[in-house]
Design a protein around this motif. Structure first.
Motif, PDB file in Angstrom:
ATOM      1  N   LEU A   1       5.171  72.732 -46.596  1.00 42.03           N
ATOM      2  CA  LEU A   1       4.494  72.277 -45.375  1.00 42.03           C
ATOM      3  C   LEU A   1       4.910  70.866 -45.017  1.00 42.03           C
ATOM      4  O   LEU A   1       5.169  70.541 -43.865  1.00 42.03           O
ATOM      5  CB  LEU A   1       2.981  72.334 -45.580  1.00 42.03           C
ATOM      6  CG  LEU A   1       2.416  73.749 -45.638  1.00 42.03           C
ATOM      7  CD1 LEU A   1       0.929  73.705 -45.913  1.00 42.03           C
ATOM      8  CD2 LEU A   1       2.682  74.469 -44.312  1.00 42.03           C
ATOM      9  N   HIS A   2       4.975  69.998 -46.097  1.00 40.94           N
ATOM     10  CA  HIS A   2       5.317  68.593 -45.892  1.00 40.94           C
ATOM     11  C   HIS A   2       6.688  68.456 -45.252  1.00 40.94           C
ATOM     12  O   HIS A   2       6.845  67.831 -44.205  1.00 40.94           O
ATOM     13  CB  HIS A   2       5.279  67.897 -47.251  1.00 40.94           C
ATOM     14  CG  HIS A   2       5.594  66.447 -47.168  1.00 40.94           C
ATOM     15  ND1 HIS A   2       6.867  65.981 -47.286  1.00 40.94           N
ATOM     16  CD2 HIS A   2       4.793  65.376 -46.959  1.00 40.94           C
ATOM     17  CE1 HIS A   2       6.848  64.666 -47.159  1.00 40.94           C
ATOM     18  NE2 HIS A   2       5.591  64.280 -46.965  1.00 40.94           N
ATOM     19  N   ASP A   3       7.679  69.144 -45.900  1.00 42.35           N
ATOM     20  CA  ASP A   3       9.058  68.989 -45.404  1.00 42.35           C
ATOM     21  C   ASP A   3       9.228  69.658 -44.051  1.00 42.35           C
ATOM     22  O   ASP A   3       9.892  69.119 -43.155  1.00 42.35           O
ATOM     23  CB  ASP A   3      10.026  69.586 -46.430  1.00 42.35           C
ATOM     24  CG  ASP A   3       9.991  68.773 -47.717  1.00 42.35           C
ATOM     25  OD1 ASP A   3       9.499  67.615 -47.663  1.00 42.35           O
ATOM     26  OD2 ASP A   3      10.425  69.273 -48.776  1.00 42.35           O
TER      27      ASP A   3
ATOM     28  N   SER B   1      10.852  58.643 -42.909  1.00 40.85           N
ATOM     29  CA  SER B   1       9.527  58.890 -42.338  1.00 40.85           C
ATOM     30  C   SER B   1       8.526  57.845 -42.812  1.00 40.85           C
ATOM     31  O   SER B   1       7.749  57.310 -42.015  1.00 40.85           O
ATOM     32  CB  SER B   1       9.092  60.297 -42.737  1.00 40.85           C
ATOM     33  OG  SER B   1       7.689  60.397 -42.725  1.00 40.85           O
ATOM     34  N   ASN B   2       8.576  57.518 -44.103  1.00 49.34           N
ATOM     35  CA  ASN B   2       7.686  56.480 -44.637  1.00 49.34           C
ATOM     36  C   ASN B   2       7.962  55.132 -43.978  1.00 49.34           C
ATOM     37  O   ASN B   2       7.027  54.412 -43.620  1.00 49.34           O
ATOM     38  CB  ASN B   2       7.876  56.338 -46.149  1.00 49.34           C
ATOM     39  CG  ASN B   2       7.137  57.430 -46.917  1.00 49.34           C
ATOM     40  OD1 ASN B   2       6.303  58.133 -46.336  1.00 49.34           O
ATOM     41  ND2 ASN B   2       7.446  57.577 -48.197  1.00 49.34           N
ATOM     42  N   ALA B   3       9.257  54.814 -43.835  1.00 49.55           N
ATOM     43  CA  ALA B   3       9.641  53.531 -43.238  1.00 49.55           C
ATOM     44  C   ALA B   3       9.117  53.441 -41.805  1.00 49.55           C
ATOM     45  O   ALA B   3       8.586  52.407 -41.386  1.00 49.55           O
ATOM     46  CB  ALA B   3      11.160  53.385 -43.268  1.00 49.55           C
TER      47      ALA B   3
ATOM     48  N   THR C   1      -1.835  55.815 -49.304  1.00 48.08           N
ATOM     49  CA  THR C   1      -2.736  54.822 -48.708  1.00 48.08           C
ATOM     50  C   THR C   1      -3.003  55.193 -47.251  1.00 48.08           C
ATOM     51  O   THR C   1      -3.599  54.423 -46.516  1.00 48.08           O
ATOM     52  CB  THR C   1      -2.112  53.414 -48.761  1.00 48.08           C
ATOM     53  OG1 THR C   1      -0.849  53.451 -48.099  1.00 48.08           O
ATOM     54  CG2 THR C   1      -1.942  52.944 -50.193  1.00 48.08           C
ATOM     55  N   LYS C   2      -2.483  56.388 -46.913  1.00 48.54           N
ATOM     56  CA  LYS C   2      -2.572  56.763 -45.490  1.00 48.54           C
ATOM     57  C   LYS C   2      -3.683  57.748 -45.246  1.00 48.54           C
ATOM     58  O   LYS C   2      -3.965  58.615 -46.074  1.00 48.54           O
ATOM     59  CB  LYS C   2      -1.244  57.403 -45.053  1.00 48.54           C
ATOM     60  CG  LYS C   2      -0.101  56.433 -45.091  1.00 48.54           C
ATOM     61  CD  LYS C   2       1.212  57.170 -44.867  1.00 48.54           C
ATOM     62  CE  LYS C   2       2.370  56.295 -45.286  1.00 48.54           C
ATOM     63  NZ  LYS C   2       3.572  57.107 -45.450  1.00 48.54           N
ATOM     64  N   LYS C   3      -4.273  57.597 -44.064  1.00 50.06           N
ATOM     65  CA  LYS C   3      -5.239  58.593 -43.601  1.00 50.06           C
ATOM     66  C   LYS C   3      -4.459  59.857 -43.316  1.00 50.06           C
ATOM     67  O   LYS C   3      -3.458  59.827 -42.599  1.00 50.06           O
ATOM     68  CB  LYS C   3      -5.891  58.087 -42.290  1.00 50.06           C
ATOM     69  CG  LYS C   3      -7.402  58.225 -42.292  1.00 50.06           C
ATOM     70  CD  LYS C   3      -7.925  57.726 -40.956  1.00 50.06           C
ATOM     71  CE  LYS C   3      -9.449  57.644 -40.962  1.00 50.06           C
ATOM     72  NZ  LYS C   3      -9.916  57.049 -39.689  1.00 50.06           N
TER      73      LYS C   3
END
Ligand SMILES: Nc1ncnc2c1ncn2[C@@H]1O[C@H](COP(=O)(O)OP(=O)(O)OP(=O)(O)O)[C@@H](O)[C@H]1O
Ligand SMILES: [Mg+2]
Lengths: 522, 157
Positions: A260-262, A417-419, A470-472
């Motif tokens: 799902l994530h990818d 994506s994180n960046a 740390t993300k919602k």
């Protein structure tokens, strides 16, 4: 040899030794002490007769009966004394005491003791200074000696009887001693075979009784422990089953999460492509052109007649511009469709990849790093623009590397994506992502640096943990999966950050040995 | 003859003048013995271990117990020795392996009885112990009844 026979051997050996000692004692007593007693008695008879005969001379010579009695008194005091007789030179008895025995007392050689029946006899002449006065005869009883002999024999018989009794007792003892031990042996064999509910019921005396209690206690302990073990075993079985199903579910969940994530990451850019296509189609010149064609057909005499009118003269020019616009639109749509196809292709590979989650390695191919990174960036390209993010590409040493394209792509998409998320939350002026590629001593390093929120030092070693976020609405899965995938590609994913607000740099190092290797592994 | 002598002695004993002194020690032999008188030398030979043969018979001497008054008197006269000298004499003879001292008889009664029984026996007793079974022997021809009889028990001082 079993215990019973050994015990028997032992006690019999003792008895044999004891018996032998007794026999030796008896025989040596009979052979030495008895003859000694006999000799002593004969000797006593002889020397007492000698003494009395020498002391009697004056008394006999003087015919003094009281002196005779006094002189023989010490013979009469002897415990073995039986009879004494004194005769004068004419053979007349002048003195006698004790029990007269039968037979001739003065027949044999003088002084020599004669043994007969239960007595010893001796006699001696009495003379004074060569003058013959008469003779004296003494009889001693051998009763004491005989008594000793009788007692000795009785003792020997008693010892023999005792010996036989002791032998019998030792047989019985060996039996009674060994019987409980045997029972205990059988018992421990039964217990060893697993019958823990058994108990010993025999009543042996002393230490064996203690041993029985210990055995029973131990067996009871064993039984109790076995019971507890069974209960614990059953519990463990249940727990293991639960654990298996839980971990299976967890594994499935992780795979599902990964997919799902990818897929989610890719769907982002797919959405962008689809909305571009939607826009393009919605704003297409086709609509105006259709209206224009309707106008042509509504003109009396049709298109040919309209072309002849004043307005009809601009039609060729209009058609040419429409054709150009449509061609442009077509090209744009084809481009977006290609992007859609790539994204769908990647989604397909993500699913395939996750299905073969446990398999090491994958399809290796020669991959040009620059285009691959561009693909990864493109999958979120519109986002960069939307949020005013400056993208700096520094592919100094663009490398070709043998690797699994889709796995590498997945890592890059995650990190990028994180960046993007990190820089989205800071001031507009400093929103920048720099992607650099350079060859290192070990292989190739791809560095993705951002000017985002940064990572507090305390979190640096946590961010690769599964579930740390740390993300919602974050899952804390991206970096965990990426680091694992990097390891699968024989590489490493590391992070550096100066702290909160100082941005972060993620570096993917791929080993050089992968370079130039063309192999197919499934 | 012995009978006459005894009778004479008995008669003499009744006569205060001619009775032998009660301290006299007399030499005795069996009644009817041919021995009537012995010299002091003969007595010495007989009682000092040398054989004394009289009338083809060897005499067998018997002593009184050592320390008795008659023994002391007899030894002093016959052997010419005190009791100590006599003791030494016998020890000396014993060491040399010579014949021992004559047997001592426990009492005068035994002495007279034994002497009476054996004709070759010879011993001595105090005069008042003489019995009818024995004969008294004169010393160098002197009988106890005569004055000058040589064997006398010394008076207690
Ligand atoms: N470039 C970055 N700058 C600052 N923090 C970052 C950066 N990349 C990752 N992080 C931190 O690491 C955490 C973990 O990242 P990770 O990708 O594993 O999970 P996530 O992004 O939170 O969620 P998801 O699993 O949906 O990607 C993030 O929540 C964030 O706090
Ligand atoms: Mg993430």
């Amino acid at each position: 040899m079993n215990i019973r026979n050994r015990l028997l051997m032992f006690s019999t050996a003792q008895l044999v030794v004891f018996g032998a000692l007794c026999a030796i004692a008896f025989v040596s007593f009979e052979r030495t002490v008895m003859p000694l007693f006999d000799t002593l008695l004969r000797g006593k008879a002889e020397w007492m007769t000698r003494i009395v005969s020498s002391q009697l001379d004056v008394a006999l010579g003087a015919d003094d009966p009281s002196l005779i009695a006094a002189e023989v008194q010490y013979v009469r005091d002897d415990p073995d004394f039986r009879y004494v007789v004194v005769r004068d030179a004419d053979g007349n008895v002048v003195f006698s005491r004790g029990t007269s025995p039968r037979g001739e007392l003065f027949g044999s050689t003088p002084y020599a003791p004669t043994v007969g029946g239960d007595e010893i006899r001796t006699w001696a002449p009495v003379s004074l200074e060569g003058l013959s006065l008469g003779s004296v005869a003494v009889v001693f009883s051998t009763a004491r000696l005989d008594h000793i002999q009788t007692v000795t024999k009785q003792v020997a018989i008693g010892v023999a009887v005792l010996w036989v009794l002791a032998l019998g007792y030792s047989v019985l003892f060996a039996r009674s001693f060994v019987a409980p031990i045997r029972t205990m042996m059988d018992f421990s064999r039964t217990v060893a075979n697993g019958s823990l509910s058994q108990r010993l019921t025999i009543l042996p005396p002393g230490e064996l009784g203690e041993l029985r209690d210990h055995l029973n206690g131990m067996t009871a302990d064993l039984e109790e422990r076995e019971r507890e073990r069974k209960i614990a075993g059953a519990k463990a079985e249940v727990m293991q089953q639960e654990l298996i199903s839980v971990s299976r579910m967890a594994g499935m969940a992780e795979i599902a999460t990964g997919v799902l994530h990818d897929v989610g990451n890719v769907l982002n850019s797919l959405n962008v492509s689809v909305s571009i296509i939607d826009n393009a189609v919605r704003n297409s010149r086709i609509a105006g052109f259709t209206k224009t064609v309707d106008v042509f057909e509504a003109h009396p005499g049709g298109l040919i007649a309209f072309l002849a009118t004043e307005n009809g003269r601009v039609v060729p020019g209009y058609l040419s511009s429409v054709a150009k616009r449509l061609a442009k639109e077509n090209a744009q749509l084809l481009g977006e469709l290609a992007s859609v196809t790539r994204n769908i292709d990647h989604i397909k590979s993500i699913v395939t990849m996750q299905q073969s989650y446990a398999r090491p390695g994958g399809f290796l191919e020669l991959v040009a790093l620059g285009p691959l990174i561009d693909d990864a960036l493109r999958m979120g390209e519109s986002s960069f623009a939307n949020h005013g993010i400056e993208l700096v590409k520094d592919y100094g040493d663009t490398e070709t590397i043998t690797t699994d394209r889709h796995k590498l792509l997945q890592i890059l998409i995650n990190v990028i994506s994180n960046a993007r998320h990190a820089v989205k939350d800071v001031d507009r002026s400093t929103r920048r992502i720099t992607v650099g590629v350079r060859a290192s001593s070990e292989g190739v390093e791809i560095a993705i640096a951002d000017t985002g929120v940064g990572i507090p030092p305390g979190n640096l070693d946590k961010i690769f943990q599964h579930g740390f976020t740390t993300k919602k609405g974050g899952h804390g899965f991206g970096l965990h999966a990426s680091a694992n995938t990097a390891r699968e590609l024989s590489g490493t994913l590391s992070v550096a950050s100066e702290g909160e607000g100082a941005g972060a740099t993620f570096t993917l190092m791929l080993r050089a040995q992968m370079k130039g290797h063309h192999e197919l592994a499934i | 003859m012995a009978f006459v002598m005894i009778a004479m002695i008995v008669a003499l004993s009744r006569d205060a003048d001619s009775s032998p002194p009660p301290r006299a020690v007399v030499v005795v032999v069996a009644k009817g013995s041919k021995i009537k008188s012995l010299t002091r030398a003969e007595l010495r030979r007989c009682f000092s271990g040398d054989a004394l043969v009289v009338h083809h018979a060897r005499m067998i001497p018997f002593n009184s117990p050592p320390g008795s008054a008659e023994r002391i008197a007899f030894d002093r006269f016959v052997l010419g020795m005190s009791p100590d000298q006599v003791g030494r004499l016998w020890v000396d003879r014993k060491i040399r392996g010579q014949s021992p001292a004559p047997r001592s008889l426990p009492s005068a009664l035994h002495t007279t009885k034994i002497v009476a029984k054996f004709p070759s026996a010879i011993s001595y007793v105090r005069v008042d112990h003489i019995t009818a079974d024995v004969d008294v022997v004169a010393i160098d021809g002197v009988l106890p009844t005569s004055s000058g009889y040589p064997i006398l028990i010394e008076e207690a001082r």
